[in-house]
Design a protein around this motif. Structure first.
Motif, PDB file in Angstrom:
ATOM      1  N   ALA A   1       0.832  -1.196   0.000  1.00 17.30           N
ATOM      2  CA  ALA A   1       0.000   0.000   0.000  1.00 17.30           C
ATOM      3  C   ALA A   1       0.869   1.250   0.000  1.00 17.30           C
ATOM      4  O   ALA A   1       0.573   2.240  -0.667  1.00 17.30           O
ATOM      5  CB  ALA A   1      -0.928  -0.008   1.208  1.00 17.30           C
ATOM      6  N   VAL A   2       1.967   1.218   0.757  1.00 15.07           N
ATOM      7  CA  VAL A   2       2.813   2.400   0.900  1.00 15.07           C
ATOM      8  C   VAL A   2       3.729   2.573  -0.301  1.00 15.07           C
ATOM      9  O   VAL A   2       3.811   3.642  -0.899  1.00 15.07           O
ATOM     10  CB  VAL A   2       3.640   2.313   2.209  1.00 15.07           C
ATOM     11  N   SER A   3       4.421   1.475  -0.700  1.00 13.69           N
ATOM     12  CA  SER A   3       5.448   1.623  -1.732  1.00 13.69           C
ATOM     13  C   SER A   3       5.057   0.988  -3.052  1.00 13.69           C
ATOM     14  O   SER A   3       5.749   1.170  -4.050  1.00 13.69           O
ATOM     15  CB  SER A   3       6.755   0.990  -1.233  1.00 13.69           C
ATOM     16  N   GLY A   4       3.992   0.204  -3.030  1.00  9.48           N
ATOM     17  CA  GLY A   4       3.582  -0.452  -4.258  1.00  9.48           C
ATOM     18  C   GLY A   4       4.392  -1.695  -4.559  1.00  9.48           C
ATOM     19  O   GLY A   4       4.214  -2.335  -5.594  1.00  9.48           O
ATOM     20  N   ILE A   5       5.335  -2.042  -3.644  1.00 10.76           N
ATOM     21  CA  ILE A   5       6.151  -3.235  -3.889  1.00 10.76           C
ATOM     22  C   ILE A   5       5.461  -4.444  -3.268  1.00 10.76           C
ATOM     23  O   ILE A   5       5.101  -4.431  -2.088  1.00 10.76           O
ATOM     24  CB  ILE A   5       7.561  -3.080  -3.275  1.00 10.76           C
ATOM     25  N   GLU A   6       5.294  -5.486  -4.060  1.00 10.49           N
ATOM     26  CA  GLU A   6       4.697  -6.717  -3.563  1.00 10.49           C
ATOM     27  C   GLU A   6       5.811  -7.560  -2.938  1.00 10.49           C
ATOM     28  O   GLU A   6       6.778  -7.903  -3.611  1.00 10.49           O
ATOM     29  CB  GLU A   6       4.043  -7.477  -4.717  1.00 10.49           C
ATOM     30  N   VAL A   7       5.695  -7.861  -1.625  1.00 12.29           N
ATOM     31  CA  VAL A   7       6.727  -8.672  -0.977  1.00 12.29           C
ATOM     32  C   VAL A   7       6.502 -10.131  -1.323  1.00 12.29           C
ATOM     33  O   VAL A   7       5.449 -10.692  -1.038  1.00 12.29           O
ATOM     34  CB  VAL A   7       6.685  -8.490   0.555  1.00 12.29           C
ATOM     35  N   LYS A   8       7.486 -10.710  -1.983  1.00 18.00           N
ATOM     36  CA  LYS A   8       7.358 -12.117  -2.353  1.00 18.00           C
ATOM     37  C   LYS A   8       8.724 -12.764  -2.165  1.00 18.00           C
ATOM     38  O   LYS A   8       9.643 -12.538  -2.944  1.00 18.00           O
ATOM     39  CB  LYS A   8       6.910 -12.235  -3.813  1.00 18.00           C
ATOM     40  N   MET A   9       8.852 -13.526  -1.066  1.00 17.26           N
ATOM     41  CA  MET A   9      10.152 -14.128  -0.792  1.00 17.26           C
ATOM     42  C   MET A   9      10.146 -15.570  -1.254  1.00 17.26           C
ATOM     43  O   MET A   9       9.180 -16.288  -1.062  1.00 17.26           O
ATOM     44  CB  MET A   9      10.442 -14.077   0.705  1.00 17.26           C
ATOM     45  N   GLU A  10      11.257 -15.977  -1.851  1.00 20.91           N
ATOM     46  CA  GLU A  10      11.330 -17.365  -2.266  1.00 20.91           C
ATOM     47  C   GLU A  10      12.752 -17.873  -2.166  1.00 20.91           C
ATOM     48  O   GLU A  10      13.703 -17.179  -2.522  1.00 20.91           O
ATOM     49  CB  GLU A  10      10.811 -17.535  -3.690  1.00 20.91           C
ATOM     50  N   TRP A  11      12.888 -19.081  -1.627  1.00 17.08           N
ATOM     51  CA  TRP A  11      14.195 -19.723  -1.579  1.00 17.08           C
ATOM     52  C   TRP A  11      13.946 -21.206  -1.775  1.00 17.08           C
ATOM     53  O   TRP A  11      13.540 -21.904  -0.854  1.00 17.08           O
ATOM     54  CB  TRP A  11      14.889 -19.443  -0.248  1.00 17.08           C
ATOM     55  N   ASN A  12      14.184 -21.652  -2.989  1.00 15.80           N
ATOM     56  CA  ASN A  12      13.862 -23.023  -3.338  1.00 15.80           C
ATOM     57  C   ASN A  12      15.006 -23.956  -2.956  1.00 15.80           C
ATOM     58  O   ASN A  12      16.139 -23.747  -3.367  1.00 15.80           O
ATOM     59  CB  ASN A  12      13.594 -23.100  -4.847  1.00 15.80           C
ATOM     60  N   LEU A  13      14.683 -24.990  -2.186  1.00  9.17           N
ATOM     61  CA  LEU A  13      15.712 -25.937  -1.754  1.00  9.17           C
ATOM     62  C   LEU A  13      15.602 -27.277  -2.460  1.00  9.17           C
ATOM     63  O   LEU A  13      16.388 -28.181  -2.198  1.00  9.17           O
ATOM     64  CB  LEU A  13      15.623 -26.158  -0.244  1.00  9.17           C
ATOM     65  N   LEU A  14      14.596 -27.427  -3.322  1.00  9.37           N
ATOM     66  CA  LEU A  14      14.470 -28.694  -4.039  1.00  9.37           C
ATOM     67  C   LEU A  14      15.671 -28.861  -4.950  1.00  9.37           C
ATOM     68  O   LEU A  14      16.213 -27.893  -5.477  1.00  9.37           O
ATOM     69  CB  LEU A  14      13.179 -28.702  -4.865  1.00  9.37           C
TER      70      LEU A  14
END
Lengths: 308, 368
Positions: A152-165
């Motif tokens: 809402a504030v910055s318009g950045i969608e927080v999407k964290m990903e760290w794939n261990l497969l």
């Protein structure tokens, strides 16, 4: 109860001998099966004496199962699990035994509870986490509304990903995170006299110094015991590697063994190559057996805790 | 070399207070022994000086520096523990040199100092051994060496001799005293063994139930115990106690059965009519024929001590002991007279247990 009568002696020896035979017979049959050609293996009545094809079968199993690569992978994972486990359980137990803080008991019980949840039970959530190791944090952010706030504030969608497969980390980390080692260490640390801790304080040794200079040298036998258990445990892993690894360059030996015995449906009615599978089994069994043999003395001492 | 001040120090665990406001001044180079039964707070006090226990209230200063919030190793104290607390996996040399290693001293200097200290306590041939291969006395020496090598300003001993057998204990006692004289550190020694306390101390501190009962030289404490507790705790065989009432008219204490124990006139006059506990040391009583002493008592049995004999008497409902070097023969059940030596009477108030003395002018003077 120590009684010495000839009859009792004979009976106990019979019991011991039958137990030994029960244990060794499958091993023997494996060796026998690994030393014949396929026709001899499936012959009826079965051959009970070793044949002369052992070396041929071993080489074929080694090349056909890509055991060279698989051995390397399995060694990396087994060593990773072993060292990770030792380091983590040592540090956790250190924190639980030698520091007084309010969260001591809650943390202890959280660790305790994981004993009741082995990997096999929580395999689906663990897979979900392995697919994205940051998923728990993402969920926390989503639930607390921080994700919404940031977008809402910055318009950045927080999407964290760290794939261990398909990675060593993905193979190792879930196997490290269990409570058994922490308990072994905790029990040992509880036997350290309070005065020893105080003497170290008077000598000016801080907590880490004390851990390194006093606790770790004193727990050498514990380390050996834990290392043995964890090496064998990691070496024999089947279910987790099967699930988390699809890229064959990360495959482990136990999974590969399963592939050496093809299903009837997959071979189009061809008879499974038991002699090759058994030869492969022999090769794969070797490292854990050697480790146990070499570490046996330390292993027993570490578990009964008499070396003080 | 340091002077220690303990000012109104208290210690509580949760709601329970175990040390109730202790004040103590220890002079530079002094050997102080804190004596008391188990659970009297003596070890807690020592551990507060060492920094192993936090101080609930009050101040501890070493060389005029408040050390309440300093880490143990910053206080310049070294401590010898009851169970030695040696590092089992290190050799004797490593044990002794560990503090220097932590302090980051180069190996060459460290070895030289370990060698020097080991020589001073007679451990040179054991430097490569591990604590498990040493006898109790040798381990004790290693623990001492480990403390000495830090060149501490204050030496703390927490019942260091209680795990040794009697002969070794005496020997180590001498050694501790010798080391103290040699290195001139201020020493605080905690023990429950009065003989250890009497022989080692420049000054004794007698503690009971978290408070200091009396501070003084061993002689003062033996000859003028400040309370019933100190009188009963110090001295072996233990002091006899009889109750009675002070009479100025008779200038004596009148016991329940009418027997009178004479007192100096000013003392009796100062406390006329007061109920009192009289302390009589067994070694200050003498046996005389019946009727010739201050009172008679029925003989029960005797204990042979070699140089002297300890006689047990039944007197009223109490057991009374007399130590006699003359060893007279006495028949069981027969009454004997007991004579009280001059200056042998210790008077304590029956209610407070405090020592009674005569007041002369505004000053309190000891007349007994």
């Amino acid at each position: 109860m120590i009684e010495r009568t000839p009859i009792l002696n004979i009976v106990t020896h019979l019991i011991l001998a039958s137990g030994l035979i029960l244990l060794l017979l499958p091993m023997y049959l494996t060796i026998v099966a690994a030393s014949h050609t396929l026709n001899d293996v499936i012959a009826v009545p079965p051959n009970l004496l070793p044949g002369d094809q052992l070396w041929v079968n071993l080489t074929e199993a080694w090349t056909k199962g890509h055991l060279g690569d698989r051995f390397l992978n399995t060694f990396i994972v087994a060593f990773g699990v072993m060292t990770g486990k030792i380091v983590m359980s040592c540090i956790t137990a250190f924190g639980l035994v030698f520091f007084d803080h309010r969260l001591k008991m809650p943390i202890f019980w959280l660790i305790f509870i994981t004993l009741m949840l082995p990997l096999e039970v929580r395999i689906v959530p663990t897979y979900a986490v392995a697919a994205n190791a940051l998923l728990p944090f993402q969920t926390l952010l989503d639930l607390s509304g921080i994700t919404w706030l940031i977008s809402a504030v910055s318009g950045i969608e927080v999407k964290m990903e760290w794939n261990l497969l398909n990675s060593y980390a993905g193979l190792i980390m879930p196997l490290v995170a269990t409570a058994t080692g922490t308990f072994l260490y905790r029990q040992f640390f509880l036997t350290i006299p309070e005065e020893l801790v105080e003497a170290a304080k008077m000598d000016g040794a801080g907590p880490l110094r004390f851990l390194w200079d006093v606790l770790i040298p004193l727990s050498r036998t514990n380390i050996a015991a834990l290392a043995t258990i964890m090496f064998v445990y990691a070496w024999n892993q089947y279910l987790w590697p099967l699930l988390v690894v699809t890229d064959q360059s990360y495959a482990m030996v136990a999974v590969e063994l399963g592939r050496l015995v093809p299903k009837l449906s997959a071979t189009g009615g061809e008879v499974p190559k038991w002699h090759i599978a058994m030869a492969g089994t022999l090769i794969v069994m070797l490292p854990p057996i050697l480790v146990v043999i070499f570490m046996q003395r330390w292993f027993v001492r570490g578990l009964i805790n008499t070396d003080k | 070399m340091a002077q220690i001040s303990i000012r109104n120090v208290r210690k509580s665990y949760a709601k329970q207070e175990v040390v109730h406001g202790v004040d103590l001044e220890v002079a530079t180079g002094e050997f102080i022994v804190i004596l008391g039964p188990s659970g009297c707070g003596k070890s807690t006090l020592l551990r507060m000086i060492a920094g192993l226990e936090s101080v609930t209230s009050g101040d501890i200063t070493i060389d005029n520096r408040v050390v309440n919030d300093l880490e143990p190793h910053q206080r310049g104290c070294a401590m010898v523990f009851q169970n030695y607390a040696l590092y089992p996996h290190m050799t004797v040399a490593e044990n002794i040199g560990y503090a220097l290693k932590v302090a980051g001293l180069p190996k060459v200097d460290r070895l030289a100092r370990v060698q020097a200290v080991a020589t001073s306590v007679g451990l040179t041939e054991f430097l490569e051994r591990r604590p498990g291969q040493l006898s109790g006395g040798q381990r004790q020496r290693v623990a001492m060496a480990r403390a000495i090598i830090r060149e501490p300003k204050v030496f703390l001993f927490d019942e260091p001799l209680s795990n040794l057998d009697a002969k070794l204990r005496v020997q180590m006692r001498h050694e501790i005293r010798r080391i103290h004289n040699h290195i001139h550190a201020t020493s605080v020694f905690v023990t429950h063994d009065q003989q250890e306390g009497m022989t080692l101390a420049d000054r004794l501190v007698v503690m009971n139930k978290g408070v200091i009962e009396q501070v003084g030289t061993p002689e003062e404490i033996y000859h003028r115990p400040a309370s019933v507790y100190v009188g009963g705790f110090i001295g072996s065989p233990a002091m006899n106690f009889l109750s009675g009432q002070i009479s100025a008219q008779d200038s004596a204490v009148v016991l329940a059965n009418g027997a009178k124990i004479p007192l100096p006139v000013p003392l009796a006059a100062a406390h006329d009519g007061q109920f009192t506990q009289i302390g009589l040391r067994p070694e200050e009583l003498a046996l005389v024929p019946a009727g010739k002493g201050a009172f008679d008592a029925a003989f029960e049995f005797a204990e042979e001590l070699g140089a002297a004999r300890l006689y047990h008497f039944q007197f009223e409902d109490l057991m009374l002991t007399v130590l006699s070097a003359d060893k007279p023969a006495v028949e069981k059940g027969k009454p004997m007279g007991i004579r009280i030596g001059a200056g042998a009477v210790h008077l304590f108030a029956a209610d407070t247990g405090k020592r009674l003395s005569a007041k002369v002018g505004s000053r309190e003077r000891e007349l007994v």
